[in-house]
Enzyme design. Structure first.
Site, PDB file in Angstrom:
ATOM      1  N   GLY A   1       0.693  -1.370   0.165  1.00  0.00           N
ATOM      2  CA  GLY A   1      -0.078  -0.223  -0.077  1.00  0.00           C
ATOM      3  C   GLY A   1       0.876   1.214  -0.032  1.00  0.00           C
TER       4      GLY A   1
ATOM      5  N   GLY B   1       2.364   3.300  -5.931  1.00  0.00           N
ATOM      6  CA  GLY B   1       1.689   2.567  -7.051  1.00  0.00           C
ATOM      7  C   GLY B   1       0.271   2.357  -6.801  1.00  0.00           C
TER       8      GLY B   1
ATOM      9  N   PHE C   1       9.636  -8.913 -13.261  1.00  0.00           N
ATOM     10  CA  PHE C   1      10.579  -8.342 -14.026  1.00  0.00           C
ATOM     11  C   PHE C   1      10.701  -9.137 -15.475  1.00  0.00           C
TER      12      PHE C   1
ATOM     13  N   TYR D   1      -2.653 -10.892 -18.147  1.00  0.00           N
ATOM     14  CA  TYR D   1      -1.975 -12.233 -18.714  1.00  0.00           C
ATOM     15  C   TYR D   1      -1.960 -13.481 -17.824  1.00  0.00           C
TER      16      TYR D   1
ATOM     17  N   PRO E   1      -1.715  -2.197 -18.685  1.00  0.00           N
ATOM     18  CA  PRO E   1      -0.620  -1.318 -18.060  1.00  0.00           C
ATOM     19  C   PRO E   1      -1.251  -0.072 -17.677  1.00  0.00           C
ATOM     20  N   ILE E   2      -0.593   0.042 -16.516  1.00  0.00           N
ATOM     21  CA  ILE E   2      -0.609   1.529 -15.710  1.00  0.00           C
ATOM     22  C   ILE E   2       0.658   1.805 -15.326  1.00  0.00           C
TER      23      ILE E   2
HETATM   24  C1  LIG Z   1       5.661  -5.596 -25.857  1.00  0.00           C
HETATM   25  C2  LIG Z   1       6.391  -5.523 -24.543  1.00  0.00           C
HETATM   26  C3  LIG Z   1       5.351  -4.858 -23.423  1.00  0.00           C
HETATM   27  C4  LIG Z   1       6.079  -4.364 -22.193  1.00  0.00           C
HETATM   28  C5  LIG Z   1       5.019  -4.006 -21.316  1.00  0.00           C
HETATM   29  C6  LIG Z   1       5.572  -2.741 -20.072  1.00  0.00           C
HETATM   30  C7  LIG Z   1       4.797  -2.536 -19.175  1.00  0.00           C
HETATM   31  C8  LIG Z   1       3.662  -3.427 -18.889  1.00  0.00           C
HETATM   32  C9  LIG Z   1       2.788  -2.961 -17.989  1.00  0.00           C
HETATM   33  C10 LIG Z   1       1.798  -4.105 -17.478  1.00  0.00           C
HETATM   34  C11 LIG Z   1       2.283  -4.878 -16.171  1.00  0.00           C
HETATM   35  C12 LIG Z   1       1.495  -6.094 -16.062  1.00  0.00           C
HETATM   36  C13 LIG Z   1       1.624  -6.801 -14.845  1.00  0.00           C
HETATM   37  C14 LIG Z   1       2.619  -6.461 -13.717  1.00  0.00           C
HETATM   38  C15 LIG Z   1       2.882  -6.954 -12.767  1.00  0.00           C
HETATM   39  C16 LIG Z   1       3.633  -6.598 -11.449  1.00  0.00           C
HETATM   40  O1  LIG Z   1       3.608  -7.425 -10.770  1.00  0.00           O
HETATM   41  S1  LIG Z   1       4.412  -5.069 -11.753  1.00  0.00           S
HETATM   42  C17 LIG Z   1       5.165  -4.890 -10.035  1.00  0.00           C
HETATM   43  C18 LIG Z   1       6.444  -4.557 -10.035  1.00  0.00           C
HETATM   44  N1  LIG Z   1       6.778  -4.362  -8.770  1.00  0.00           N
HETATM   45  C19 LIG Z   1       7.807  -4.925  -8.353  1.00  0.00           C
HETATM   46  O2  LIG Z   1       8.448  -5.827  -8.738  1.00  0.00           O
HETATM   47  C20 LIG Z   1       8.190  -4.455  -6.978  1.00  0.00           C
HETATM   48  C21 LIG Z   1       8.899  -5.438  -5.970  1.00  0.00           C
HETATM   49  N2  LIG Z   1      10.157  -5.978  -6.882  1.00  0.00           N
HETATM   50  C22 LIG Z   1      11.410  -6.399  -6.161  1.00  0.00           C
HETATM   51  O3  LIG Z   1      11.623  -6.143  -5.006  1.00  0.00           O
HETATM   52  C23 LIG Z   1      12.546  -6.937  -7.215  1.00  0.00           C
HETATM   53  O4  LIG Z   1      12.370  -6.494  -8.404  1.00  0.00           O
HETATM   54  C24 LIG Z   1      12.743  -8.490  -7.023  1.00  0.00           C
HETATM   55  C25 LIG Z   1      13.592  -8.972  -7.984  1.00  0.00           C
HETATM   56  C26 LIG Z   1      11.291  -9.180  -7.652  1.00  0.00           C
HETATM   57  C27 LIG Z   1      12.842  -8.879  -5.600  1.00  0.00           C
HETATM   58  O5  LIG Z   1      13.797  -8.272  -5.111  1.00  0.00           O
HETATM   59  P1  LIG Z   1      14.741  -9.212  -4.103  1.00  0.00           P
HETATM   60  O6  LIG Z   1      14.177  -9.733  -3.206  1.00  0.00           O
HETATM   61  O7  LIG Z   1      15.732  -8.138  -3.663  1.00  0.00           O
HETATM   62  O8  LIG Z   1      15.309 -10.098  -5.099  1.00  0.00           O
HETATM   63  P2  LIG Z   1      17.066 -10.168  -5.581  1.00  0.00           P
HETATM   64  O9  LIG Z   1      17.872 -10.907  -4.792  1.00  0.00           O
HETATM   65  O10 LIG Z   1      17.505  -9.042  -6.092  1.00  0.00           O
HETATM   66  O11 LIG Z   1      16.706 -11.172  -6.825  1.00  0.00           O
HETATM   67  C28 LIG Z   1      16.165 -12.600  -6.448  1.00  0.00           C
HETATM   68  C29 LIG Z   1      16.686 -13.707  -7.723  1.00  0.00           C
HETATM   69  O12 LIG Z   1      16.080 -12.803  -8.878  1.00  0.00           O
HETATM   70  C30 LIG Z   1      17.163 -12.547  -9.765  1.00  0.00           C
HETATM   71  N3  LIG Z   1      16.758 -11.382 -10.696  1.00  0.00           N
HETATM   72  C31 LIG Z   1      16.580 -10.387 -10.351  1.00  0.00           C
HETATM   73  N4  LIG Z   1      16.425  -9.323 -11.258  1.00  0.00           N
HETATM   74  C32 LIG Z   1      16.559 -10.247 -12.542  1.00  0.00           C
HETATM   75  C33 LIG Z   1      16.757  -9.807 -13.754  1.00  0.00           C
HETATM   76  N5  LIG Z   1      16.237  -8.684 -14.304  1.00  0.00           N
HETATM   77  N6  LIG Z   1      16.903 -10.986 -14.696  1.00  0.00           N
HETATM   78  C34 LIG Z   1      17.288 -12.009 -14.240  1.00  0.00           C
HETATM   79  N7  LIG Z   1      17.395 -12.352 -12.953  1.00  0.00           N
HETATM   80  C35 LIG Z   1      16.814 -11.371 -11.770  1.00  0.00           C
HETATM   81  C36 LIG Z   1      18.537 -12.276  -8.780  1.00  0.00           C
HETATM   82  O13 LIG Z   1      19.644 -12.620  -9.709  1.00  0.00           O
HETATM   83  C37 LIG Z   1      18.260 -13.159  -7.787  1.00  0.00           C
HETATM   84  O14 LIG Z   1      18.650 -14.515  -8.261  1.00  0.00           O
HETATM   85  P3  LIG Z   1      19.999 -15.338  -7.721  1.00  0.00           P
HETATM   86  O15 LIG Z   1      20.085 -15.297  -6.105  1.00  0.00           O
HETATM   87  O16 LIG Z   1      19.910 -16.645  -8.259  1.00  0.00           O
HETATM   88  O17 LIG Z   1      21.118 -14.536  -8.300  1.00  0.00           O
HETATM   89  N1  LIG Z   2       1.223  -1.161 -13.131  1.00  0.00           N
HETATM   90  C1  LIG Z   2       0.581  -2.087 -13.841  1.00  0.00           C
HETATM   91  O1  LIG Z   2       0.662  -1.804 -15.184  1.00  0.00           O
HETATM   92  C2  LIG Z   2       0.088  -3.475 -13.404  1.00  0.00           C
HETATM   93  C3  LIG Z   2       0.050  -3.711 -12.197  1.00  0.00           C
HETATM   94  N2  LIG Z   2      -0.236  -4.830 -11.775  1.00  0.00           N
HETATM   95  C4  LIG Z   2      -0.243  -5.377 -10.400  1.00  0.00           C
HETATM   96  O2  LIG Z   2      -0.610  -4.323  -9.607  1.00  0.00           O
HETATM   97  C5  LIG Z   2       0.121  -4.618  -8.170  1.00  0.00           C
HETATM   98  C6  LIG Z   2       0.470  -3.196  -7.957  1.00  0.00           C
HETATM   99  O3  LIG Z   2       1.793  -3.072  -8.864  1.00  0.00           O
HETATM  100  P1  LIG Z   2       2.387  -1.582  -8.969  1.00  0.00           P
HETATM  101  O4  LIG Z   2       1.732  -0.547  -8.193  1.00  0.00           O
HETATM  102  O5  LIG Z   2       2.271  -1.323 -10.474  1.00  0.00           O
HETATM  103  O6  LIG Z   2       3.878  -1.802  -8.495  1.00  0.00           O
HETATM  104  P2  LIG Z   2       4.673  -1.538  -7.262  1.00  0.00           P
HETATM  105  O7  LIG Z   2       6.139  -2.186  -7.350  1.00  0.00           O
HETATM  106  O8  LIG Z   2       4.611   0.057  -6.986  1.00  0.00           O
HETATM  107  O9  LIG Z   2       3.834  -2.396  -6.165  1.00  0.00           O
HETATM  108  C7  LIG Z   2       4.368  -3.672  -5.762  1.00  0.00           C
HETATM  109  C8  LIG Z   2       4.270  -3.427  -4.104  1.00  0.00           C
HETATM  110  O10 LIG Z   2       4.559  -4.537  -3.641  1.00  0.00           O
HETATM  111  C9  LIG Z   2       5.232  -4.507  -2.477  1.00  0.00           C
HETATM  112  N3  LIG Z   2       6.134  -5.687  -2.271  1.00  0.00           N
HETATM  113  C10 LIG Z   2       6.918  -6.259  -2.900  1.00  0.00           C
HETATM  114  N4  LIG Z   2       7.495  -7.285  -2.509  1.00  0.00           N
HETATM  115  C11 LIG Z   2       6.937  -7.551  -1.139  1.00  0.00           C
HETATM  116  C12 LIG Z   2       7.061  -8.351  -0.207  1.00  0.00           C
HETATM  117  N5  LIG Z   2       8.030  -9.461  -0.289  1.00  0.00           N
HETATM  118  N6  LIG Z   2       6.520  -8.169   0.947  1.00  0.00           N
HETATM  119  C13 LIG Z   2       5.525  -7.374   1.179  1.00  0.00           C
HETATM  120  N7  LIG Z   2       5.554  -6.346   0.084  1.00  0.00           N
HETATM  121  C14 LIG Z   2       6.000  -6.471  -0.920  1.00  0.00           C
HETATM  122  C15 LIG Z   2       6.342  -3.281  -2.740  1.00  0.00           C
HETATM  123  O11 LIG Z   2       6.700  -2.759  -1.584  1.00  0.00           O
HETATM  124  P3  LIG Z   2       8.158  -2.754  -1.014  1.00  0.00           P
HETATM  125  O12 LIG Z   2       9.099  -2.836  -1.714  1.00  0.00           O
HETATM  126  O13 LIG Z   2       8.021  -1.799   0.234  1.00  0.00           O
HETATM  127  O14 LIG Z   2       8.045  -4.344  -0.138  1.00  0.00           O
HETATM  128  C16 LIG Z   2       5.352  -2.315  -3.595  1.00  0.00           C
HETATM  129  O15 LIG Z   2       4.788  -1.532  -2.747  1.00  0.00           O
HETATM  130  C17 LIG Z   2       0.917  -5.685  -8.174  1.00  0.00           C
HETATM  131  O16 LIG Z   2      -0.014  -6.594  -7.910  1.00  0.00           O
HETATM  132  C18 LIG Z   2       1.033  -5.922  -9.872  1.00  0.00           C
HETATM  133  O17 LIG Z   2       1.368  -7.146 -10.156  1.00  0.00           O
HETATM  134  C19 LIG Z   2      -0.959  -5.830 -12.530  1.00  0.00           C
HETATM  135  C20 LIG Z   2      -1.158  -5.324 -13.817  1.00  0.00           C
HETATM  136  C21 LIG Z   2      -0.509  -4.310 -14.430  1.00  0.00           C
END
Ligand SMILES: CCCCCCCCCCC/C=C\C=C\C(=O)SCCNC(=O)CCNC(=O)[C@H](O)C(C)(C)COP(=O)(O)OP(=O)(O)OC[C@H]1O[C@@H](n2cnc3c(N)ncnc32)[C@H](O)[C@@H]1OP(=O)(O)O
Ligand SMILES: NC(=O)C1=CN([C@@H]2O[C@H](COP(=O)(O)OP(=O)(O)OC[C@H]3O[C@@H](n4cnc5c(N)ncnc54)[C@H](OP(=O)(O)O)[C@@H]3O)[C@@H](O)[C@H]2O)C=CC1
Length: 340
Positions: free
Chosen positions: A72, A75, A154, A204, A247-248
């Protein structure tokens, strides 16, 4: 026939379905540093579809209700928290980064006048989830609304993924949702208190998607979890719904899914409404589904994507790029055809 071949060869350089060769060359040629705003982020028809972002439900809809929102602080989660708080809810927001949560809580409560409680939580860790829920119950009681929104994602070719990469995403998205839902659900059942659960998945989740395979797998699992509990836990006063956003433009999503900013224009070309969605549009749908106006809604899965999924699914939808003159030529050829 030669004309048609020429038409489609030329068009293919700019269509979203055939984007990959020229665009990817450009993409990697430019490096991957910048999350930039595109020059033209709307198609002309977007003027017919203005995004209304202010809370649409009646003020006080969530008065005396407690809402728990994972992720919360940023995003979409931040947007949903703002809308629920504006409508009277006392919100609890949970994620890993406490500083971000505190800043968001302060920002929202100063605007709405309603308390927002930041609680640190790693949804991948069941002990952390338990401690978070203990704190919520102690501070404000059991929630009326639970939004599973936290996620990780990612883009990456699947052959580059380590076991830990798969685990990082699926632990957050699927296991995190399960830990939150089981922990809070059991306590609600024991207390004989009803609640509305909402899961944020993605378009998806139905189709799967290359290059985000762990996210697609985990989101599909989240949907199965919700649908299973619709049937099983309705008798306890619990209902479950799903929002699948398209996408947002949030920093969390776009920095990891469109790291160079090159995909945004291509995405907009395949969204019939001609623009990306907005946080406020998701928040209004979420508020409705979690409100008592939606008491009879359980088991709903709602796409909110400007028509993108339908556009991508239809075999012939790229023909919207064919001009009137090109249609004249093709129609003439088709009409001349006799027999099979
Ligand atoms: C035609 C193309 C269209 C493009 C469309 C673009 C836009 C589309 C929008 C529509 C979106 C639709 C759905 C969206 C869904 C979502 O969920 S969006 C929300 C995204 N938000 C987040 O991800 C926030 C939280 N994320 C994170 O904290 C980190 O990114 C992570 C990696 C998920 C977790 O972090 P952490 O716990 O610190 O983990 P790490 O130790 O860094 O990594 C864990 C393992 O993953 C490997 N890793 C990390 N990054 C990559 C990479 N880029 N490629 C390959 N592997 C990766 C990392 O190496 C670790 O593995 P190892 O320990 O084996 O090294
Ligand atoms: N934006 C878009 O286009 C789309 C988004 N979505 C979905 O919408 C939702 C929100 O995404 P969006 O706002 O775009 O992206 P954000 O990255 O802003 O949101 C993801 C949130 O998840 C939290 N989070 C990640 N890992 C953990 C964890 N281990 N424990 C607790 N909290 C965690 C992050 O906070 P912190 O790092 O502090 O833990 C962050 O606030 C997601 O479910 C995503 O899949 C779906 C389709 C499209």
């Amino acid at each position: 026939v030669k004309i048609i071949i020429r038409i489609f060869d030329a068009e293919s350089l700019s269509t979203s379905n055939a984007l990959f060769t020229p665009c990817l060359l450009q993409l990697f040629g430019n490096g991957t540093a910048v999350l930039r705003k595109s020059d033209d982020d709307r198609a002309p028809q977007a003027r017919f579809f203005p995004p209304l972002q202010e809370p649409m439900l009646l003020p006080g809809t969530f008065k005396n209700k407690v809402a728990f929102i994972t992720g919360g602080g940023t995003g979409l989660g931040k947007g949903m928290t703002f809308t629920l708080s504006s409508l009277g809810a006392e919100c609890v927001i949970a994620s890993r980064n406490l500083d971000v949560l505190k800043a968001t809580a302060e920002e929202i409560s100063s605007q709405t006048g309603n308390k927002v409680h930041p609680v640190q939580c790693n949804v991948r860790d069941p002990d952390s989830v338990k401690a978070t829920v203990d704190q919520m119950v102690n501070d404000v009681g059991l929630p009326d609304v639970v939004i599973n929104n936290a996620a990780g994602n990612f883009i990456s070719p699947s052959e580059r993924l380590s076991a830990n990469a798969w685990k990082a995403i699926t632990d957050t998205v699927l296991n995190g949702t399960a830990y939150i839902t089981l922990d809070i659900g059991k306590r609600l059942i024991a207390a004989q208190k009803g609640a509305a659960f909402l899961c944020i998945t993605t378009i998806y989740a139905d189709s799967g998607s290359g290059f985000v395979m762990p996210s697609a797998s985990a989101k599909a699992g989240v949907e199965a979890l919700c649908k299973s509990l619709v049937a099983e836990w309705g008798r306890y006063g619990l209902r479950f719904n799903i929002i699948q956003p398209g996408p947002i433009k949030t920093k969390g999503a776009f920095s990891r899914l469109d790291p160079t900013g090159k995909f945004e224009k291509l995405m907009i070309e395949r969204i019939p409404v001609g623009r990306l969605g907005t946080v406020g549009e998701i928040a209004n749908l979420a508020a409705y589904l979690c409100s008592d106006y939606a008491s009879w809604v359980s088991g709903a899965t709602i796409k909110i994507d400007g028509g993108e999924y339908s556009f991508m699914a239809g075999e012939f939808n790229s023909l919207s790029l064919v001009t009137k003159e090109q249609w004249d030529v093709m129609e003439a050829i088709i009409r001349q055809t006799k027999g099979s």
